[in-house]
Design a protein around this motif. Structure first.
Motif, PDB file in Angstrom:
ATOM      1  N   THR A 179       0.775  -1.303  -0.062  1.00 40.54           N
ATOM      2  CA  THR A 179       0.145  -0.232  -0.114  1.00 40.54           C
ATOM      3  C   THR A 179       0.763   1.437  -0.054  1.00 40.54           C
ATOM      4  O   THR A 179       2.146   1.305   0.390  1.00 40.54           O
ATOM      5  CB  THR A 179      -0.900   0.085   1.194  1.00 40.54           C
ATOM      6  OG1 THR A 179      -1.609   1.068   1.289  1.00 40.54           O
ATOM      7  CG2 THR A 179      -0.290  -0.123   2.445  1.00 40.54           C
ATOM      8  N   TYR A 180       0.359   2.275  -0.440  1.00 41.29           N
ATOM      9  CA  TYR A 180       1.009   3.595  -0.401  1.00 41.29           C
ATOM     10  C   TYR A 180       1.366   4.055   0.950  1.00 41.29           C
ATOM     11  O   TYR A 180       2.029   5.083   1.164  1.00 41.29           O
ATOM     12  CB  TYR A 180       0.264   4.636  -1.146  1.00 41.29           C
ATOM     13  CG  TYR A 180      -1.356   4.961  -0.714  1.00 41.29           C
ATOM     14  CD1 TYR A 180      -1.410   5.676   0.283  1.00 41.29           C
ATOM     15  CD2 TYR A 180      -2.193   4.283  -1.396  1.00 41.29           C
ATOM     16  CE1 TYR A 180      -2.811   5.786   0.793  1.00 41.29           C
ATOM     17  CE2 TYR A 180      -3.641   4.288  -0.816  1.00 41.29           C
ATOM     18  CZ  TYR A 180      -3.828   5.183   0.075  1.00 41.29           C
ATOM     19  OH  TYR A 180      -5.124   5.514   0.547  1.00 41.29           O
ATOM     20  N   ILE A 181       0.593   3.304   2.009  1.00 45.61           N
ATOM     21  CA  ILE A 181       0.960   4.013   3.426  1.00 45.61           C
ATOM     22  C   ILE A 181       2.294   3.436   3.712  1.00 45.61           C
ATOM     23  O   ILE A 181       3.148   4.375   4.477  1.00 45.61           O
ATOM     24  CB  ILE A 181      -0.053   3.371   4.318  1.00 45.61           C
ATOM     25  CG1 ILE A 181      -1.496   4.108   4.140  1.00 45.61           C
ATOM     26  CG2 ILE A 181       0.416   3.410   5.816  1.00 45.61           C
ATOM     27  CD1 ILE A 181      -2.542   3.443   4.886  1.00 45.61           C
ATOM     28  N   SER A 182       2.883   2.349   3.116  1.00 43.23           N
ATOM     29  CA  SER A 182       4.139   2.129   3.551  1.00 43.23           C
ATOM     30  C   SER A 182       5.272   3.010   2.962  1.00 43.23           C
ATOM     31  O   SER A 182       6.261   3.269   3.485  1.00 43.23           O
ATOM     32  CB  SER A 182       4.484   0.556   2.646  1.00 43.23           C
ATOM     33  OG  SER A 182       3.563  -0.299   2.798  1.00 43.23           O
ATOM     34  N   ALA A 183       4.872   3.567   1.775  1.00 46.29           N
ATOM     35  CA  ALA A 183       5.771   4.769   1.297  1.00 46.29           C
ATOM     36  C   ALA A 183       5.797   6.082   2.146  1.00 46.29           C
ATOM     37  O   ALA A 183       6.753   6.543   2.398  1.00 46.29           O
ATOM     38  CB  ALA A 183       5.340   5.058  -0.152  1.00 46.29           C
ATOM     39  N   VAL A 184       4.467   6.270   2.734  1.00 52.14           N
ATOM     40  CA  VAL A 184       4.210   7.459   3.697  1.00 52.14           C
ATOM     41  C   VAL A 184       5.116   7.256   5.003  1.00 52.14           C
ATOM     42  O   VAL A 184       6.074   8.170   5.392  1.00 52.14           O
ATOM     43  CB  VAL A 184       2.805   7.576   3.997  1.00 52.14           C
ATOM     44  CG1 VAL A 184       2.963   8.690   5.393  1.00 52.14           C
ATOM     45  CG2 VAL A 184       1.973   7.982   2.828  1.00 52.14           C
ATOM     46  N   HIS A 185       5.449   5.889   5.338  1.00 62.51           N
ATOM     47  CA  HIS A 185       6.079   5.587   6.598  1.00 62.51           C
ATOM     48  C   HIS A 185       7.452   5.641   6.182  1.00 62.51           C
ATOM     49  O   HIS A 185       8.438   6.636   6.976  1.00 62.51           O
ATOM     50  CB  HIS A 185       5.734   4.388   6.940  1.00 62.51           C
ATOM     51  CG  HIS A 185       6.730   3.699   7.972  1.00 62.51           C
ATOM     52  ND1 HIS A 185       7.479   2.639   7.772  1.00 62.51           N
ATOM     53  CD2 HIS A 185       7.134   4.101   8.983  1.00 62.51           C
ATOM     54  CE1 HIS A 185       8.125   2.407   8.662  1.00 62.51           C
ATOM     55  NE2 HIS A 185       8.106   3.174   9.516  1.00 62.51           N
ATOM     56  N   VAL A 186       7.963   5.059   5.232  1.00 63.97           N
ATOM     57  CA  VAL A 186       9.714   5.243   4.810  1.00 63.97           C
ATOM     58  C   VAL A 186       9.880   6.485   4.558  1.00 63.97           C
ATOM     59  O   VAL A 186      11.238   6.712   4.932  1.00 63.97           O
ATOM     60  CB  VAL A 186       9.635   4.233   3.779  1.00 63.97           C
ATOM     61  CG1 VAL A 186      11.089   4.162   3.378  1.00 63.97           C
ATOM     62  CG2 VAL A 186       9.413   2.723   4.340  1.00 63.97           C
ATOM     63  N   LYS A 187       9.233   7.142   3.858  1.00 62.05           N
ATOM     64  CA  LYS A 187       9.649   8.655   3.582  1.00 62.05           C
ATOM     65  C   LYS A 187       9.468   9.418   4.672  1.00 62.05           C
ATOM     66  O   LYS A 187      10.006  10.648   4.369  1.00 62.05           O
ATOM     67  CB  LYS A 187       8.985   9.219   2.227  1.00 62.05           C
ATOM     68  CG  LYS A 187       9.100   8.403   0.933  1.00 62.05           C
ATOM     69  CD  LYS A 187       8.313   8.970  -0.026  1.00 62.05           C
ATOM     70  CE  LYS A 187       8.660   8.229  -1.490  1.00 62.05           C
ATOM     71  NZ  LYS A 187       7.801   8.678  -2.618  1.00 62.05           N
ATOM     72  N   GLY A 188       8.661   9.193   5.773  1.00 64.33           N
ATOM     73  CA  GLY A 188       8.705  10.139   6.809  1.00 64.33           C
ATOM     74  C   GLY A 188       7.682  11.295   6.501  1.00 64.33           C
ATOM     75  O   GLY A 188       7.970  12.451   7.013  1.00 64.33           O
ATOM     76  N   LEU A 189       6.813  11.138   5.563  1.00 58.99           N
ATOM     77  CA  LEU A 189       6.216  12.459   4.914  1.00 58.99           C
ATOM     78  C   LEU A 189       5.011  12.943   6.221  1.00 58.99           C
ATOM     79  O   LEU A 189       4.946  14.424   6.137  1.00 58.99           O
ATOM     80  CB  LEU A 189       5.159  11.832   3.984  1.00 58.99           C
ATOM     81  CG  LEU A 189       5.764  11.359   2.717  1.00 58.99           C
ATOM     82  CD1 LEU A 189       4.945  10.910   1.610  1.00 58.99           C
ATOM     83  CD2 LEU A 189       7.104  12.298   2.275  1.00 58.99           C
ATOM     84  N   LEU A 190       4.548  12.051   7.134  1.00 54.07           N
ATOM     85  CA  LEU A 190       3.790  12.737   8.236  1.00 54.07           C
ATOM     86  C   LEU A 190       4.675  13.488   9.299  1.00 54.07           C
ATOM     87  O   LEU A 190       4.428  14.396   9.593  1.00 54.07           O
ATOM     88  CB  LEU A 190       2.740  11.672   8.841  1.00 54.07           C
ATOM     89  CG  LEU A 190       1.833  11.020   7.908  1.00 54.07           C
ATOM     90  CD1 LEU A 190       1.217   9.830   8.675  1.00 54.07           C
ATOM     91  CD2 LEU A 190       0.907  12.258   7.607  1.00 54.07           C
TER      92      LEU A 190
END
Length: 358
Positions: A50-61
């Motif tokens: 899922t795209y949530i995995s990328a949000v986590h790894v990239k530290g976007l939040l």
């Protein structure tokens, strides 16, 4: 699964007796806690699919809320959806990503949540058997010892798949095992078959297993889906935070939907301990815009409704779940408008056929 349900019910009862009330402090929480119904091989704090995995790894939040002094806490649960439900019930997470069945179980037991985004849609299931197994077809598993991860989306998907050949859970000797344990049991001939995913590709590469069946290329209604949700209390107390979280996720869903970004996305998913090539194989021939869409289009909405109906039919939940009142489309719609993505993702009708733009 029965123990999980009873445990969750007790936690919810204790919360109600204790009179827990949501806080109405300023709209800047000290921490945003996210529960993920997955952990990588050996408990690695990563997820995939899922795209949530990328949000986590990239530290976007983390970047989004840095100026506010708000921390973002990611919690990965090897116990998958049931474990996330327990965390939601005990107030340990504010947002969660989990499959449709555990989310529905929580909803039916009184967990007050709002479904914000579709995540991990059209997820395919594989039924694996040892390479030297005499079993040839899906119907052949009747009466055999079969592993499945009960309480997760796999349980509901399995029930749907079995129904296509006139079988039910009762026709099998089900052993409740997580993915890793199931694959070990399968390679050791301790079970005759297993409901699994791309996690099993490694054993197939080694010639230890083969597949009797896969939903890939079949009726899309047999695929699974997950959702990203928020607790009702958090949404009422921090509405602007919910909108900002959703906007970040929708923006990354767009990145994950671009064909040119698939190799980078698979590399992110590979952090769970599975080769990126396996993800590429699993999604070969699929449109990334379809797989990474955050929309509750007619098909995904119908899928959640079918899951609710089937969960009740198969007695996996105890009371009906109203999907329409569960989905909160306002944060998603606001994000789509703000990012100019209102017409970016394709939409499909309730049966999974493309909706022709008017």
């Amino acid at each position: 699964m029965v123990r999980r349900i009873l445990g969750l019910a007790l936690i919810l009862a204790a919360s109600l007796i204790g009179g827990a009330l949501p806080s109405h402090a300023e709209d800047k929480p000290a921490v945003i806690r996210i529960g993920v119904a997955m952990a990588g091989v050996g408990g690695r704090p990563f997820s995939a699919g899922t795209y949530i995995s990328a949000v986590h790894v990239k530290g976007l939040l983390e970047k989004e809320f840095a100026a506010d002094g708000t921390k973002v806490e990611w919690n990965f649960f090897g116990g998958a959806g049931p474990a996330v439900n327990e965390a939601l019930a005990s107030g340990k997470v504010d947002f969660a990503w989990q499959g449709d069945l555990p989310a529905l179980v929580g909803r039916s037991l009184g967990l007050k949540t709002r479904l914000l985004l579709a995540t991990g849609t059209r997820f395919n299931t594989y039924i694996a058997v040892p390479a030297d197994s005499p079993l040839k077809t899906l119907a052949d598993i009747k009466g055999h010892t079969v592993s499945n991860f009960n309480g997760t989306l796999y349980q509901l998907t399995a029930a749907n798949i079995l129904s296509t050949v006139g079988l039910t859970y009762r026709d099998l000797k089900i052993v409740n095992l997580d993915n890793a344990t199931a694959l070990s049991a399968l390679s050791a001939h301790q079970v005759d078959a297993a409901f699994t995913s791309y996690y099993s590709f490694g054993l197939r590469e080694k010639g230890l297993i083969k597949y009797l069946y896969t939903t890939k290329g079949q009726d899309p209604k047999l695929t699974s889906q997950a959702g990203f949700l928020v607790t009702d209390d958090f949404a009422k107390t921090h509405p602007s935070v919910v909108n900002r979280v959703v906007k970040v996720l929708v923006g990354e869903a767009r990145w994950a939907s671009e064909p040119a970004n698939q190799p980078a996305l698979y590399d992110i998913w590979a952090k769970v301990g599975i080769p990126a090539a396996f993800f590429a194989e699993a999604q070969k021939g699929e449109d990334p815009k379809v797989l990474n869409s955050p929309l509750f289009d007619p098909f995904i909405t119908a899928q959640f409704k079918r899951s609710a109906e089937n969960s009740l039919h198969f007695k996996l939940i105890r009371s009906p779940a109203d999907v329409d009142s569960w989905i909160d489309r306002e944060p998603l719609n606001a994000a789509l408008k703000s990012l100019g993505l209102e017409n970016y993702w394709p939409q499909f009708d309730k049966d999974g056929k493309p909706v022709v733009a008017q």
